[in-house]
Scaffold this motif. Structure first.
Motif, short mmCIF file in Angstrom:
data_model
loop_
_atom_site.label_atom_id
_atom_site.label_comp_id
_atom_site.label_asym_id
_atom_site.label_seq_id
_atom_site.Cartn_x
_atom_site.Cartn_y
_atom_site.Cartn_z
N CYS A 1 0.85 -1.24 -0.06
CA CYS A 1 0.00 0.09 0.07
C CYS A 1 0.90 1.32 0.22
O CYS A 1 0.53 2.19 -0.74
CB CYS A 1 -1.09 0.16 1.30
SG CYS A 1 -2.40 -1.25 1.05
N LYS A 2 1.96 1.11 0.69
CA LYS A 2 2.52 2.42 0.82
C LYS A 2 3.36 2.47 -0.44
O LYS A 2 3.61 3.78 -0.93
CB LYS A 2 3.90 2.19 2.00
CG LYS A 2 4.86 3.38 2.03
CD LYS A 2 5.78 3.45 3.22
CE LYS A 2 6.60 4.54 3.46
NZ LYS A 2 7.78 4.34 4.55
N LYS B 1 1.05 4.03 -3.04
CA LYS B 1 0.37 5.04 -2.59
C LYS B 1 -1.03 4.95 -2.44
O LYS B 1 -1.85 5.68 -2.80
CB LYS B 1 0.67 6.46 -3.47
CG LYS B 1 2.28 6.63 -3.41
CD LYS B 1 2.45 7.69 -4.49
CE LYS B 1 4.01 8.35 -4.38
NZ LYS B 1 4.72 7.28 -4.77
N ASP C 1 -6.01 1.74 6.45
CA ASP C 1 -5.93 2.07 8.24
C ASP C 1 -4.76 1.23 8.62
O ASP C 1 -5.08 0.15 9.23
CB ASP C 1 -7.39 1.64 8.67
CG ASP C 1 -7.47 2.08 9.96
OD1 ASP C 1 -6.40 2.39 10.82
OD2 ASP C 1 -8.57 2.47 10.67
N ARG C 2 -3.68 1.84 8.77
CA ARG C 2 -2.38 1.28 9.22
C ARG C 2 -2.46 0.65 10.54
O ARG C 2 -2.05 -0.50 10.93
CB ARG C 2 -1.20 2.18 8.93
CG ARG C 2 0.06 1.55 9.18
CD ARG C 2 1.24 2.56 8.94
NE ARG C 2 2.49 2.06 9.36
CZ ARG C 2 3.48 1.97 8.43
NH1 ARG C 2 3.22 1.91 6.96
NH2 ARG C 2 4.71 1.56 8.69
N LYS D 1 -4.09 4.46 0.45
CA LYS D 1 -4.47 4.73 1.54
C LYS D 1 -5.25 3.63 2.37
O LYS D 1 -5.98 2.80 1.89
CB LYS D 1 -5.68 6.00 1.91
CG LYS D 1 -4.95 7.40 1.44
CD LYS D 1 -5.98 8.16 1.54
CE LYS D 1 -5.57 9.72 1.29
NZ LYS D 1 -6.56 10.93 1.23
#
Length: 218
Positions: free
Chosen positions: A113-114, A117, A121-122, A119
């Motif tokens: 996800c990072k 890019k 809910d980490r 988003k």
């Protein structure tokens, strides 16, 4: 089953067993209240919960696909799986690694996800990892490097050739559908025109016969 080495109270054991029983039976269970009743922290409760699951042999394997669907980041699924595959082939071969542990799927999804890019809910995702935050962050860092190696250009469309083929296939199918529809419409229009001409010819023939009949009667 002995849990003395876990330093877990009798009350906490009872609450967790009730939690697990409710999960197996598909019954609702209030986690927040359960943690309060257990007399321990949320972090410890989660850790104890996972350990007792393993001891009872009822732990659920958290897959990358499940996590991506649950957190609404299905686009990261392919890269996340490639990250774990790379980890298995390069690092985990010489280690005794339990890949069924959710920390690997969680770390891979967060790294993917990072990189792409996306988003997510980490914080909630990390809770699923069932491991100390510092250890999970270390694994995520390693997986982020893998993501860069696998896909230097963080465009989702370049993650997998099969996905590109699938998209191209869909475009071709749509084009074929519209082409067929267009041909069918043209064919239908031509049929209508031919039928119209036939009716017109029939009407003209009928009128001609009636005129000739009237002329004979006179």
């Amino acid at each position: 089953m002995s849990t003395s080495h876990m330093n877990i109270s009798q009350t906490c054991q009872i609450v967790i067993c009730l939690d697990l029983a409710a999960s197996v039976l598909g019954l609702p269970f209030e986690k927040v209240e359960a943690i309060k009743l257990s007399g321990t922290t949320k972090k410890n409760y989660t850790s104890f919960h996972h350990t007792i699951e393993k001891l009872l042999g009822i732990e659920k394997h958290v897959t990358i696909r499940d996590l991506c669907v649950q957190f609404g980041v299905s686009e990261a699924s392919l890269l996340a799986q490639k990250i774990v595959d790379k980890y298995v082939s390069e690092d985990a071969r010489s280690l005794s690694v339990d890949l069924s542990h959710p920390m690997y799927s969680v770390a891979a999804v967060i790294a993917a996800c990072k990189h792409c890019k996306l988003k997510v809910d980490r914080a909630k995702l990390m809770e699923v990892g069932q491991i100390r935050k510092s250890s999970l962050l270390k694994l995520i860092k390693t997986f982020e490097k893998y993501a860069q190696d696998i896909n230097p250009n963080p465009k989702l469309k370049s993650l997998n050739g099969e996905e590109e083929e699938f998209r191209a296939e869909n475009i071709i199918k749509k084009a074929e559908y519209f082409t067929k529809s267009s041909v069918l419409e043209e064919s239908t229009a031509e049929s209508k025109e031919v039928e119209s001409r036939r009716l017109q010819s029939y009407e003209e023939w009928k009128r001609h016969i009636l005129e000739e009949s009237a002329a004979v009667d006179c």
